[in-house]
Write an enzyme that holds these catalytic residues in place. Sequence first.
Site, PDB file in Angstrom:
ATOM      1  N   GLY A   9     -20.215  65.157 -13.437  1.00  0.00           N
ATOM      2  CA  GLY A   9     -21.568  64.378 -12.426  1.00  0.00           C
ATOM      3  C   GLY A   9     -23.393  64.597 -12.547  1.00  0.00           C
ATOM      4  O   GLY A   9     -23.472  65.472 -13.281  1.00  0.00           O
ATOM      5  N   GLY A  11     -26.088  64.950 -10.349  1.00  0.00           N
ATOM      6  CA  GLY A  11     -26.766  64.741  -9.569  1.00  0.00           C
ATOM      7  C   GLY A  11     -27.801  66.006 -10.286  1.00  0.00           C
ATOM      8  O   GLY A  11     -27.618  66.110 -11.537  1.00  0.00           O
ATOM      9  N   VAL A  80     -14.786  59.834 -12.172  1.00  0.00           N
ATOM     10  CA  VAL A  80     -13.728  61.237 -12.232  1.00  0.00           C
ATOM     11  C   VAL A  80     -12.608  60.654 -11.095  1.00  0.00           C
ATOM     12  O   VAL A  80     -12.699  60.912 -10.069  1.00  0.00           O
ATOM     13  CB  VAL A  80     -14.677  62.285 -12.585  1.00  0.00           C
ATOM     14  CG1 VAL A  80     -13.425  63.184 -12.951  1.00  0.00           C
ATOM     15  CG2 VAL A  80     -15.295  62.397 -13.611  1.00  0.00           C
ATOM     16  N   GLU A 168     -32.948  64.737  10.055  1.00  0.00           N
ATOM     17  CA  GLU A 168     -33.980  64.012   8.968  1.00  0.00           C
ATOM     18  C   GLU A 168     -34.032  62.793   9.411  1.00  0.00           C
ATOM     19  O   GLU A 168     -35.062  61.832   8.721  1.00  0.00           O
ATOM     20  CB  GLU A 168     -34.214  64.618   7.868  1.00  0.00           C
ATOM     21  CG  GLU A 168     -34.708  65.637   6.990  1.00  0.00           C
ATOM     22  CD  GLU A 168     -34.702  66.854   5.319  1.00  0.00           C
ATOM     23  OE1 GLU A 168     -33.521  65.509   4.774  1.00  0.00           O
ATOM     24  OE2 GLU A 168     -35.652  67.043   5.871  1.00  0.00           O
ATOM     25  N   ASP A 295     -22.717  71.541  -5.214  1.00  0.00           N
ATOM     26  CA  ASP A 295     -22.018  71.390  -3.832  1.00  0.00           C
ATOM     27  C   ASP A 295     -20.283  72.274  -4.212  1.00  0.00           C
ATOM     28  O   ASP A 295     -20.144  72.422  -3.185  1.00  0.00           O
ATOM     29  CB  ASP A 295     -21.763  70.795  -3.107  1.00  0.00           C
ATOM     30  CG  ASP A 295     -23.044  70.600  -2.246  1.00  0.00           C
ATOM     31  OD1 ASP A 295     -24.392  71.138  -3.158  1.00  0.00           O
ATOM     32  OD2 ASP A 295     -23.304  69.581  -1.652  1.00  0.00           O
ATOM     33  N   ALA A 311     -29.782  71.483  -2.688  1.00  0.00           N
ATOM     34  CA  ALA A 311     -30.047  70.699  -3.447  1.00  0.00           C
ATOM     35  C   ALA A 311     -31.219  71.905  -4.101  1.00  0.00           C
ATOM     36  O   ALA A 311     -30.831  72.113  -5.845  1.00  0.00           O
ATOM     37  CB  ALA A 311     -31.454  70.526  -3.278  1.00  0.00           C
ATOM     38  N   GLN A 312     -32.360  72.804  -3.645  1.00  0.00           N
ATOM     39  CA  GLN A 312     -32.552  74.194  -4.743  1.00  0.00           C
ATOM     40  C   GLN A 312     -31.555  74.739  -5.003  1.00  0.00           C
ATOM     41  O   GLN A 312     -31.540  75.430  -5.873  1.00  0.00           O
ATOM     42  CB  GLN A 312     -33.527  74.729  -3.473  1.00  0.00           C
ATOM     43  CG  GLN A 312     -32.807  75.324  -2.519  1.00  0.00           C
ATOM     44  CD  GLN A 312     -33.433  76.207  -1.862  1.00  0.00           C
ATOM     45  OE1 GLN A 312     -34.910  77.274  -2.336  1.00  0.00           O
ATOM     46  NE2 GLN A 312     -33.895  75.957  -0.339  1.00  0.00           N
ATOM     47  N   LYS A 373     -42.463  69.503   1.704  1.00  0.00           N
ATOM     48  CA  LYS A 373     -41.531  68.677   1.446  1.00  0.00           C
ATOM     49  C   LYS A 373     -41.090  67.623   0.556  1.00  0.00           C
ATOM     50  O   LYS A 373     -40.919  67.639  -0.496  1.00  0.00           O
ATOM     51  CB  LYS A 373     -40.912  68.177   2.755  1.00  0.00           C
ATOM     52  CG  LYS A 373     -39.883  66.767   2.474  1.00  0.00           C
ATOM     53  CD  LYS A 373     -38.456  68.084   2.725  1.00  0.00           C
ATOM     54  CE  LYS A 373     -36.758  67.713   1.885  1.00  0.00           C
ATOM     55  NZ  LYS A 373     -35.993  66.496   2.550  1.00  0.00           N
TER      56      LYS A 373
HETATM   57  P1  NAD Z   1     -23.841  70.209   8.248  1.00  0.00           P
HETATM   58  O1  NAD Z   1     -22.660  70.687   8.534  1.00  0.00           O
HETATM   59  O2  NAD Z   1     -25.551  71.779   8.375  1.00  0.00           O
HETATM   60  O3  NAD Z   1     -24.788  69.638   9.937  1.00  0.00           O
HETATM   61  C1  NAD Z   1     -23.333  69.314  11.127  1.00  0.00           C
HETATM   62  C2  NAD Z   1     -24.046  69.091  12.063  1.00  0.00           C
HETATM   63  O4  NAD Z   1     -22.853  68.234  12.761  1.00  0.00           O
HETATM   64  C3  NAD Z   1     -23.655  69.861  13.146  1.00  0.00           C
HETATM   65  O5  NAD Z   1     -24.128  70.596  13.980  1.00  0.00           O
HETATM   66  C4  NAD Z   1     -22.206  70.373  13.875  1.00  0.00           C
HETATM   67  O6  NAD Z   1     -22.299  70.690  15.048  1.00  0.00           O
HETATM   68  C5  NAD Z   1     -22.366  68.663  14.221  1.00  0.00           C
HETATM   69  N1  NAD Z   1     -20.964  68.136  14.237  1.00  0.00           N
HETATM   70  C6  NAD Z   1     -19.421  68.166  13.573  1.00  0.00           C
HETATM   71  N2  NAD Z   1     -18.695  67.997  14.197  1.00  0.00           N
HETATM   72  C7  NAD Z   1     -19.462  66.732  15.217  1.00  0.00           C
HETATM   73  C8  NAD Z   1     -18.351  65.814  16.232  1.00  0.00           C
HETATM   74  N3  NAD Z   1     -17.966  65.295  15.749  1.00  0.00           N
HETATM   75  N4  NAD Z   1     -19.477  65.124  17.304  1.00  0.00           N
HETATM   76  C9  NAD Z   1     -20.504  65.640  17.168  1.00  0.00           C
HETATM   77  N5  NAD Z   1     -21.419  66.653  16.134  1.00  0.00           N
HETATM   78  C10 NAD Z   1     -20.823  67.145  15.305  1.00  0.00           C
HETATM   79  O7  NAD Z   1     -24.443  68.962   7.978  1.00  0.00           O
HETATM   80  P2  NAD Z   1     -25.944  68.703   6.896  1.00  0.00           P
HETATM   81  O8  NAD Z   1     -26.476  68.141   8.108  1.00  0.00           O
HETATM   82  O9  NAD Z   1     -25.459  66.719   6.560  1.00  0.00           O
HETATM   83  O10 NAD Z   1     -26.334  69.728   5.828  1.00  0.00           O
HETATM   84  C11 NAD Z   1     -24.627  69.830   4.800  1.00  0.00           C
HETATM   85  C12 NAD Z   1     -26.353  70.267   3.598  1.00  0.00           C
HETATM   86  O11 NAD Z   1     -26.728  69.942   3.539  1.00  0.00           O
HETATM   87  C13 NAD Z   1     -26.123  71.799   4.486  1.00  0.00           C
HETATM   88  O12 NAD Z   1     -26.072  72.797   3.878  1.00  0.00           O
HETATM   89  C14 NAD Z   1     -27.499  71.565   5.397  1.00  0.00           C
HETATM   90  O13 NAD Z   1     -28.738  72.748   5.345  1.00  0.00           O
HETATM   91  C15 NAD Z   1     -28.232  70.425   3.702  1.00  0.00           C
HETATM   92  N6  NAD Z   1     -29.147  69.988   3.844  1.00  0.00           N
HETATM   93  C16 NAD Z   1     -30.338  70.505   3.304  1.00  0.00           C
HETATM   94  C17 NAD Z   1     -31.132  69.730   4.080  1.00  0.00           C
HETATM   95  C18 NAD Z   1     -33.291  70.513   3.637  1.00  0.00           C
HETATM   96  O14 NAD Z   1     -33.123  71.343   3.266  1.00  0.00           O
HETATM   97  N7  NAD Z   1     -33.819  69.491   3.637  1.00  0.00           N
HETATM   98  C19 NAD Z   1     -31.250  68.151   4.582  1.00  0.00           C
HETATM   99  C20 NAD Z   1     -29.937  67.977   4.692  1.00  0.00           C
HETATM  100  C21 NAD Z   1     -29.422  68.514   4.175  1.00  0.00           C
END
Ligand code: NAD
Length: 392
Positions: A9, A11, A80, A168, A295, A311-312, A373
């Site tokens: 990886g 990343g 992989v 976002e 992850d 990421a952090q 950010k």
């Molecule tokens: P997440 O798991 O945090 O959010 C997924 C969302 O989808 C949840 O709110 C969930 O309730 C919803 N969901 C699930 N099944 C669903 C369905 N069938 N229909 C509608 N909604 C549904 O996933 P993510 O946003 O991809 O984030 C993944 C990880 O990456 C997290 O830990 C997050 O904190 C991190 N992340 C951080 C940042 C940042 O720090 N700025 C940005 C992006 C992601």
Amino acid sequence: MGKKIVILGGGFAGLLSAQTVRKHLSPAQAEVTLVNRWPTHQIITELHRLTAGNIKEEAVSLPLAKLLKGKSVNLKIATVEAVHPDARQVRLHDGSVLNYDILVMALGSETAFFGIPGLKENSFVLKSVEDALRIRNHIFARLDAFAARGNAADGTIVVGGGGLTGVEVIGELADQMPAWCRSRGIDPADIRLYCVEAAPSILQGFPQELIDRAVTSLESRGVRFVTGQPITEVKGTEIVLKDGSVITAGTLIWSGGVQGHPVVASCGIEVNRGRAVVNEYLQSVSHPDIFVAGDSAVVMGEDGRPYPPTAQLAWQMGETVGYNIFALAEQAKMKPFKPVISGTLASLGRKDGIAAIGARRTLLKGFTAQAMKEASHIRYLAHIKGLFALAH
Ligand code: NAD
């Protein structure tokens, strides 16, 4: 002969492991190989901006060869297929095999589809630069079709999942949409931008004040929220919700959650829901010659709950792993992983953002959060010696 170290990886976690291990081990002490499925280090925290065309591809897709220049790291561009921990071997998609003394698994996570019928086949995910460009090109084609024929589905975009990824990306799309419409003679009011969230509100776990801010800010730019309604099925352009209602959309971006990487989940090391269980030194609890970072690993916080995969955390885990490889190879004392969690920063488009900063979770809203950010992106580039990317 030096130890054979293989890092899977490129990343955040994999790159930082490779850069750090070379600070401590010379080429005579260790041969280091980094395997990545593409030749670039992709800064996936900025993909929402790339989707909307608000950042250059060069700033989020940095050549690994350049980042590892002079570090005597063998770069192998390959996917992989499997890891065989008992034989200490990695199998790649081209059938070749790498042997290792110490392995780092930093393969990240994958999008989870939760077995929802039709979802995988009919949606876009946002996990790579290619995904971001594919989404943008698809939206452009749908907007062109909308301008030509006025079919409502072509002018409808749904983001499934209102976590940080979903919020976002929809913020960037909302900012960009008026310009994209104007250039095609479309009235922006005719475009429908939905965020569908299963839970009662978006951004679960965030302070209510920040959730309210995100909703108000995005709604003012035309985003329609549908909450408390999981997507239960997707049939072509028909997105079926739990209450039976249907949204017909030409574009569905799925950001409903992530799951462990299948190679990690299936290789025979101890896992918890597909993510490797590690000790305080980030070694697999079942295979101490395997470190796991980012992850791909599950790390428990002081409250006994796993840290969210961010990421952090991946970046810091990579650095700890890099040092601990040296310690393991040279029989020195390993360092326990002690993450510094600086908080969560999320953009809501180009000019707005929300943040919970520091141990006291100081709340920030507006341009300050967005600027932080941006600053964290530049700080990261400086850290990995990737500032050349901004010179393009
Ligand atoms: P997440 O798991 O945090 O959010 C997924 C969302 O989808 C949840 O709110 C969930 O309730 C919803 N969901 C699930 N099944 C669903 C369905 N069938 N229909 C509608 N909604 C549904 O996933 P993510 O946003 O991809 O984030 C993944 C990880 O990456 C997290 O830990 C997050 O904190 C991190 N992340 C951080 C940042 C940042 O720090 N700025 C940005 C992006 C992601």
